[in-house]
Scaffold this active site. Structure first.
Site, mmCIF file in Angstrom:
data_model
loop_
_atom_site.group_PDB
_atom_site.id
_atom_site.type_symbol
_atom_site.label_atom_id
_atom_site.label_comp_id
_atom_site.label_asym_id
_atom_site.label_seq_id
_atom_site.Cartn_x
_atom_site.Cartn_y
_atom_site.Cartn_z
ATOM 1 N N CYS A 1 13.566 -26.087 -1.131
ATOM 2 C CA CYS A 1 12.583 -27.183 -1.149
ATOM 3 C C CYS A 1 13.245 -28.533 -1.440
ATOM 4 O O CYS A 1 12.584 -29.579 -1.410
ATOM 5 C CB CYS A 1 11.499 -26.910 -2.177
ATOM 6 S SG CYS A 1 10.641 -25.366 -1.867
ATOM 7 N N HIS B 1 3.090 -29.913 0.684
ATOM 8 C CA HIS B 1 4.497 -29.548 0.464
ATOM 9 C C HIS B 1 5.101 -28.883 1.706
ATOM 10 O O HIS B 1 5.309 -27.673 1.728
ATOM 11 C CB HIS B 1 4.569 -28.629 -0.762
ATOM 12 C CG HIS B 1 5.941 -28.284 -1.231
ATOM 13 N ND1 HIS B 1 7.059 -29.058 -0.969
ATOM 14 C CD2 HIS B 1 6.386 -27.216 -1.968
ATOM 15 C CE1 HIS B 1 8.120 -28.487 -1.514
ATOM 16 N NE2 HIS B 1 7.744 -27.374 -2.114
#
Ligand code: COA
Length: 391
Positions: A89, A338
């Site tokens: 991420c 996200h």
């Protein structure tokens, strides 16, 4: 006295975040690139941009690899060198650091850095499995650990050690949804209450639906140049003053302490030192709230409050838009969304808007110093950047 700038951001672009049906990663990235080019009329992309770095975590979900040259092609930038970074991420936080290194070393005057992810076309179970690849295979993935479960362990440890309560986590969700309701590009643009957050369905106890970030599609980019060239492209560039990155064990089970992410502590101290600032100097921050507990732990790791005081900081209201240290003004990963590979540079996009006074209804008052904090996995990577206005 702040440090010497490493690079300057002269433009930025962001696609809408959410379920972008019918659009592939390359088309989503093109949207972000177009906004960045349109914002910067003095830049001739084909002539001025000398390299591209793009963060992309789950490229195989579209049966399309080689993201660097692909997105360069779709922005009309071939044949410049174009590379993909993968750090879970934190993939585009790392791409940003690579771009800064290229500019600061003199290897390239002006570069574009960004990130992209397409993940909503998969069932949640498949996305969850792809995401879990950035945890330890031998002892975590194979025992059924997913990211909600790993962060649930962090939450339990913090509650046990410091008396943090589920209400504190719900308050973070409420704040970030309130900020996201003011962001026209956010995945979910609606306010929620503490009661809604507290009564939402359990995902991995104590984490509930509103403690989790969203599974989103999206892309982000910024254009970086040498500080001396910045005014050629923009009247109000944003300067990058500090960059820090650190790594930690791939397994959470190997850590001495579950209540903080050591890589975030190390990365932020490196960035603060380079920038010549202290945590109290930060006026606006985008931190990695992949789960609400991650934002609370970030308050402590980044030095916005003392260890164990994260619950008290959210309770005080100081991290709201009107507080002394507004955090996740964009809505964060919780409400803006996200799209993992895009997240790090999307944070830089928000700080760029804030420091240039372009954040509309979520604009904080006269910020001068901004910070971004992007985490890969459960803190096996952490990247922190510090920015300053041209004032
Ligand atoms: C929490 C989670 C499991 C929910 O997924 P899901 O059960 O498949 O949910 P669905 O996609 O079916 O959505 C059902 C509803 O909940 C909403 N929703 C989904 N995820 C949500 C979230 N995280 N927060 C708030 N609402 C959410 C959807 O918008 C949808 O609302 P609607 O019915 O009004 O349209 C998923 O969002 C998730 O895994 N999040 C974490 C992602 C992650 O781990 N990222 C990496 C971090 S390191």
């Amino acid at each position: 006295m702040t440090g010497k700038p490493l690079a300057a951001i002269v433009s930025a672009g962001l696609s809408r975040f959410g379920k972008l049906d019918g659009l592939s990663a390359r088309e989503i990235f093109q949207q972000a690139g177009k906004e960045a080019f349109d914002r910067c009329p003095n830049l001739d992309p084909r002539k001025d941009i000398k390299a591209l770095f793009v963060g992309h975590m789950m490229e195989s979900t579209e049966h399309q690899g080689h993201t660097g040259p692909m997105v360069a092609d779709w922005l009309g930038l071939n044949p410049i060198p174009a590379s993909r970074t993968e750090n879970a991420c934190a993939s585009s936080g790392v791409a940003l650091r690579c771009g800064i290194q290229a500019v600061a070393s003199g290897l390239a005057d002006t570069v574009i850095v960004g990130g992209v992810e397409k993940q909503t076309h998969l069932p949640t179970s498949d996305t969850t499995e792809y995401l879990a690849l950035s945890a330890d295979n031998f002892f975590e993935q194979w025992h059924g650990f997913t990211f909600p479960a790993l962060f649930a362990l962090i939450a339990r440890a913090h509650m046990h050690e410091y008396g943090t309560r589920e209400e504190h986590l719900a308050m973070i969700a409420v704040k970030n949804h309130s900020n996201g309701s003011k962001n026209p590009k956010a995945h979910i643009q609606k306010e929620i209450t503490v009661e809604q957050a507290m009564t939402s369905r359990i995902v991995a106890s104590p984490l509930k639906l509103f403690d989790c970030s969203l599974i989103s599609d999206g892309a982000s980019c910024v254009i970086l140049t040498r500080p001396e060239l910045a005014k050629k492209f923009a009247d109000n560039p944003v300067y990058v003053l500090g960059s820090g990155q650190a790594s930690d064990t791939i397994g959470l089970y190997e850590r001495e302490d579950l209540t903080s992410l050591k890589a975030s502590i190390l990365a932020s101290r490196e960035a603060y030192k380079m920038a010549g600032i202290e945590p109290k100097d930060v006026d606006v921050a985008e931190v990695h709230d992949c789960f609400t507990i991650a934002e609370l732990v970030a308050y402590e790791d980044l030095g916005f409050c003392a260890k164990g005081d994260g619950g008290r900081l959210i309770e005080s209201g100081e991290t709201k838009l009107t507080g002394s240290i507004p955090v996740n003004t964009s809505g964060g990963l919780k409400s803006k969304g996200h799209p993992v590979g895009a997240t790090g540079v999307a944070q830089a996009y928000e700080v760029y808007l804030q420091l240039t006074g372009q954040a509309d209804h979520r604009q904080v008052k006269d910020p001068e110093i901004g910070l971004t904090h992007n985490v890969g996995g459960h803190g096996s990577t952490s990247v922190v950047h510090v920015y300053k206005t041209s004032k």
